[in-house]
Design a protein around this motif. Structure first.
Motif, short mmCIF file in Angstrom:
data_model
loop_
_atom_site.label_atom_id
_atom_site.label_comp_id
_atom_site.label_asym_id
_atom_site.label_seq_id
_atom_site.Cartn_x
_atom_site.Cartn_y
_atom_site.Cartn_z
N ASN A 5 0.85 -1.19 0.00
CA ASN A 5 0.00 0.00 0.00
C ASN A 5 0.88 1.24 0.00
O ASN A 5 1.11 1.85 1.04
CB ASN A 5 -0.91 0.00 1.24
CG ASN A 5 -1.84 -1.19 1.27
OD1 ASN A 5 -2.65 -1.37 0.37
ND2 ASN A 5 -1.73 -2.00 2.30
N PRO A 6 1.39 1.63 -1.18
CA PRO A 6 2.33 2.75 -1.24
C PRO A 6 1.76 4.06 -0.71
O PRO A 6 2.51 4.92 -0.25
CB PRO A 6 2.68 2.85 -2.72
CG PRO A 6 1.67 2.04 -3.45
CD PRO A 6 1.10 1.06 -2.49
N TRP A 7 0.45 4.21 -0.70
CA TRP A 7 -0.18 5.44 -0.21
C TRP A 7 -0.03 5.60 1.30
O TRP A 7 -0.29 6.66 1.84
CB TRP A 7 -1.66 5.49 -0.62
CG TRP A 7 -2.39 4.20 -0.42
CD1 TRP A 7 -2.55 3.19 -1.33
CD2 TRP A 7 -3.03 3.76 0.77
NE1 TRP A 7 -3.25 2.15 -0.79
CE2 TRP A 7 -3.57 2.48 0.51
CE3 TRP A 7 -3.23 4.31 2.02
CZ2 TRP A 7 -4.28 1.75 1.45
CZ3 TRP A 7 -3.93 3.59 2.96
CH2 TRP A 7 -4.45 2.32 2.67
N LEU A 8 0.42 4.54 2.00
CA LEU A 8 0.68 4.67 3.44
C LEU A 8 2.02 5.33 3.73
O LEU A 8 2.25 5.79 4.83
CB LEU A 8 0.64 3.29 4.10
CG LEU A 8 -0.74 2.66 4.27
CD1 LEU A 8 -0.61 1.23 4.77
CD2 LEU A 8 -1.60 3.48 5.20
N SER A 9 2.91 5.35 2.74
CA SER A 9 4.22 5.96 2.96
C SER A 9 4.12 7.46 2.70
O SER A 9 3.14 7.94 2.13
CB SER A 9 5.27 5.32 2.06
OG SER A 9 4.96 5.56 0.71
N THR A 12 1.55 12.20 6.24
CA THR A 12 0.14 11.92 6.53
C THR A 12 -0.71 13.11 6.10
O THR A 12 -0.45 14.24 6.52
CB THR A 12 -0.06 11.65 8.03
OG1 THR A 12 0.79 10.57 8.42
CG2 THR A 12 -1.49 11.31 8.35
N ALA A 92 -3.33 -0.68 6.78
CA ALA A 92 -4.33 -0.24 5.79
C ALA A 92 -5.76 -0.55 6.25
O ALA A 92 -6.69 0.16 5.89
CB ALA A 92 -4.07 -0.89 4.44
N TRP A 155 -7.45 3.83 5.58
CA TRP A 155 -7.79 3.74 4.16
C TRP A 155 -8.13 5.13 3.59
O TRP A 155 -7.97 5.38 2.40
CB TRP A 155 -8.97 2.79 3.98
CG TRP A 155 -9.14 2.33 2.57
CD1 TRP A 155 -10.04 2.80 1.66
CD2 TRP A 155 -8.39 1.32 1.89
NE1 TRP A 155 -9.90 2.15 0.46
CE2 TRP A 155 -8.89 1.23 0.58
CE3 TRP A 155 -7.34 0.49 2.26
CZ2 TRP A 155 -8.38 0.34 -0.37
CZ3 TRP A 155 -6.84 -0.40 1.33
CH2 TRP A 155 -7.35 -0.46 0.03
N ARG A 157 -6.44 7.69 3.75
CA ARG A 157 -5.22 8.29 3.19
C ARG A 157 -5.15 8.12 1.68
O ARG A 157 -4.56 8.95 1.00
CB ARG A 157 -3.99 7.66 3.86
CG ARG A 157 -3.87 8.01 5.33
CD ARG A 157 -2.81 7.23 6.02
NE ARG A 157 -1.50 7.55 5.45
CZ ARG A 157 -0.37 7.54 6.12
NH1 ARG A 157 -0.37 7.23 7.40
NH2 ARG A 157 0.77 7.83 5.55
N ARG A 158 -5.75 7.06 1.17
CA ARG A 158 -5.75 6.82 -0.30
C ARG A 158 -6.36 8.00 -1.06
O ARG A 158 -5.98 8.28 -2.18
CB ARG A 158 -6.54 5.56 -0.64
CG ARG A 158 -5.81 4.28 -0.43
CD ARG A 158 -6.65 3.10 -0.89
NE ARG A 158 -7.05 3.16 -2.28
CZ ARG A 158 -6.36 2.65 -3.29
NH1 ARG A 158 -5.22 2.05 -3.07
NH2 ARG A 158 -6.81 2.74 -4.52
N GLU A 159 -7.34 8.63 -0.44
CA GLU A 159 -8.04 9.76 -1.08
C GLU A 159 -7.53 11.11 -0.60
O GLU A 159 -8.14 12.14 -0.88
CB GLU A 159 -9.54 9.65 -0.82
CG GLU A 159 -10.19 8.39 -1.36
CD GLU A 159 -11.65 8.30 -0.97
OE1 GLU A 159 -12.38 9.30 -1.13
OE2 GLU A 159 -12.05 7.23 -0.48
N GLY A 160 -6.43 11.11 0.14
CA GLY A 160 -5.84 12.36 0.59
C GLY A 160 -6.44 12.92 1.87
O GLY A 160 -6.21 14.09 2.20
#
Length: 169
Positions: A5-9, A12, A92, A155, A157-160
């Motif tokens: 889940n690259p969007w976790l890196s 924040t 995630a 989750w 975080r995927r959408e900002g």
């Protein structure tokens, strides 16, 4: 090494959900789980108790033995916190809420009890205990209407959006 889940890196996000979307996510969590951890405070200090609950809007409902430690603590100080969380597989999937409110203890004659009792699925517990479904219980009902909620969902975080969101009544 590939990231699942690259969007976790990275940093924040801090963007807030609009109230309607946040409420939808909170209500989804409350209605999709049935266990919480109730935090009370008493003369011996803090007490965290696992409790099976039923939701009604932004309230959680449960019954309890009148002489239990959690009920003694609520009688002394009705301010409580409730932790509700979905099963965790990894960061995630981290999803949960902390509800803060005042516990109300409604005896069988309390005028507000009927409103909440309709959401309480007492039949499940009666069946488990071999009690007849023709005789509804007269147990004390505890109602915690959330005054504020800290909702966490990584989750988002995927959408900002910030993984931690804040709701107030």
């Amino acid at each position: 090494m590939p990231l699942t889940n690259p969007w976790l890196s990275g940093p924040t996000p801090n963007k807030r959900l609009d109230r309607e979307r946040l409420e939808e996510r909170i209500l989804n969590l409350l209605s999709s789980q049935n266990m919480c951890v109730l935090a009370t405070t008493g003369p011996d200090g803090p007490l965290a108790t696992p409790v099976r609950y039923y939701p009604l809007g932004f309230a959680v409902l449960f019954t309890a033995a009148p002489r239990s430690p959690k009920m003694r603590n609520i009688a002394a100080d009705p301010r409580v916190s409730v932790g509700i969380f979905a099963p965790l597989v990894g960061l995630a999937s981290s999803r949960g809420a902390q509800l803060f409110g005042t516990a109300r203890v409604l005896d069988p004659q309390h005028p507000d009890r009927a409103h909440y009792w309709t959401a309480f699925r007492w039949e499940n517990e009666h069946a488990e205990r071999g009690r007849p479904l023709s005789e509804p219980p007269e147990d004390t009902l505890v109602v915690i209407e959330a005054e504020r909620i800290v909702y966490t969902e990584h989750w988002l975080r995927r959408e900002g959006f910030a993984p931690r969101q804040f709701w107030r009544r």
